[in-house]
Design a protein around this motif. Structure first.
Motif, short mmCIF file in Angstrom:
data_model
loop_
_atom_site.label_atom_id
_atom_site.label_comp_id
_atom_site.label_asym_id
_atom_site.label_seq_id
_atom_site.Cartn_x
_atom_site.Cartn_y
_atom_site.Cartn_z
N UNK A 296 -5.48 -1.28 38.80
CA UNK A 296 -6.15 -2.19 37.89
C UNK A 296 -7.41 -1.55 37.30
N UNK A 297 -8.24 -0.96 38.13
CA UNK A 297 -9.48 -0.34 37.66
C UNK A 297 -9.25 1.16 37.50
N UNK A 298 -9.54 1.72 36.32
CA UNK A 298 -9.33 3.15 36.11
C UNK A 298 -10.16 3.97 37.10
N UNK A 299 -9.50 4.91 37.78
CA UNK A 299 -10.20 5.77 38.73
C UNK A 299 -10.94 6.89 38.03
N UNK A 300 -10.28 7.50 37.06
CA UNK A 300 -10.86 8.62 36.32
C UNK A 300 -11.53 8.06 35.08
N UNK A 301 -12.83 8.20 34.99
CA UNK A 301 -13.59 7.63 33.86
C UNK A 301 -13.55 8.51 32.62
N UNK A 302 -12.99 9.71 32.76
CA UNK A 302 -12.89 10.59 31.60
C UNK A 302 -11.69 10.17 30.76
N UNK A 303 -11.79 10.37 29.49
CA UNK A 303 -10.70 10.10 28.55
C UNK A 303 -10.24 8.64 28.59
N UNK A 304 -11.16 7.71 28.78
CA UNK A 304 -10.78 6.30 28.76
C UNK A 304 -10.36 5.90 27.36
N UNK A 305 -9.30 5.11 27.30
CA UNK A 305 -8.76 4.65 26.03
C UNK A 305 -8.45 3.16 26.16
N UNK A 306 -8.50 2.45 25.06
CA UNK A 306 -8.13 1.04 25.04
C UNK A 306 -6.87 0.87 24.20
N UNK A 307 -5.95 0.06 24.69
CA UNK A 307 -4.74 -0.25 23.93
C UNK A 307 -5.15 -1.05 22.69
N UNK A 308 -4.63 -0.67 21.54
CA UNK A 308 -4.96 -1.36 20.30
C UNK A 308 -4.27 -2.72 20.20
N UNK A 309 -3.28 -2.96 21.04
CA UNK A 309 -2.56 -4.23 20.99
C UNK A 309 -3.17 -5.25 21.95
N UNK A 310 -3.34 -4.85 23.22
CA UNK A 310 -3.83 -5.83 24.21
C UNK A 310 -5.26 -5.57 24.66
N UNK A 311 -5.79 -4.36 24.46
CA UNK A 311 -7.17 -4.05 24.80
C UNK A 311 -7.38 -3.54 26.21
N UNK A 312 -6.32 -3.37 27.02
CA UNK A 312 -6.51 -2.87 28.38
C UNK A 312 -7.06 -1.45 28.33
N UNK A 313 -7.96 -1.14 29.25
CA UNK A 313 -8.62 0.17 29.29
C UNK A 313 -8.05 0.98 30.45
N UNK A 314 -7.49 2.13 30.11
CA UNK A 314 -6.96 3.09 31.08
C UNK A 314 -7.30 4.48 30.56
N UNK A 315 -7.07 5.51 31.37
CA UNK A 315 -7.25 6.85 30.83
C UNK A 315 -5.95 7.31 30.18
N UNK A 316 -6.04 8.39 29.43
CA UNK A 316 -4.89 8.89 28.67
C UNK A 316 -3.70 9.15 29.58
N UNK A 317 -3.95 9.76 30.71
CA UNK A 317 -2.87 10.10 31.63
C UNK A 317 -2.14 8.86 32.14
N UNK A 318 -2.87 7.78 32.44
CA UNK A 318 -2.23 6.55 32.91
C UNK A 318 -1.33 5.95 31.84
N UNK A 319 -1.80 5.94 30.57
CA UNK A 319 -0.95 5.45 29.49
C UNK A 319 0.30 6.33 29.36
#
Length: 116
Positions: free
Chosen positions: A4-27
């Motif tokens: 649920x909470x991104x572990x790696x704070x680098x390369x955080x991105x938000x989904x343009x559709x729903x707004x969830x914040x994850x890092x690039x690798x998780x997406x």
């Protein structure tokens, strides 16, 4: 709940559709937990780049979105628990928006342009 909470704070991105914040690798590795069924991000770097952004403001953590008035106000109450951006800058490409429309899904931009 571990993802649920991104572990790696680098390369955080938000989904343009729903707004969830994850890092690039998780997406890339798992796709968007809310949108994967209709926008296939998993394993697709180009789709991750097109459907997410590094430009977002504010975050809110939602652990029980279906019970939260904040989640309801932010229109994320039907989404999975996670960290969501308050404001996302950018829009999905027109071809992806058209594909969503063909599937009966209305895209509501999270950058405030829908209010204009």
């Amino acid at each position: 709940m571990a993802s649920v909470v991104p572990k790696d704070k680098r390369q955080l991105r938000a989904c343009l559709i729903c707004g969830i914040v994850l890092n690039h690798q998780a997406f890339r590795d798992h796709g968007c937990p809310n949108c994967e069924s209709y926008v296939r991000m998993r394993g697709q770097n180009d789709v991750v780049a097109d459907c997410t952004t590094t430009t977002f403001d504010g975050v809110m953590a939602m652990f029980q979105p279906n019970k939260s008035w904040v989640a309801k106000f932010a229109h994320v109450n039907s989404y999975k628990p996670g960290v969501y951006a308050s404001h996302v800058t950018g829009r999905i490409p027109e071809d992806i928006e058209d594909a969503l429309t063909q599937k009966g899904i209305t895209y509501h931009p999270r950058d405030g342009t829908a209010d204009e």
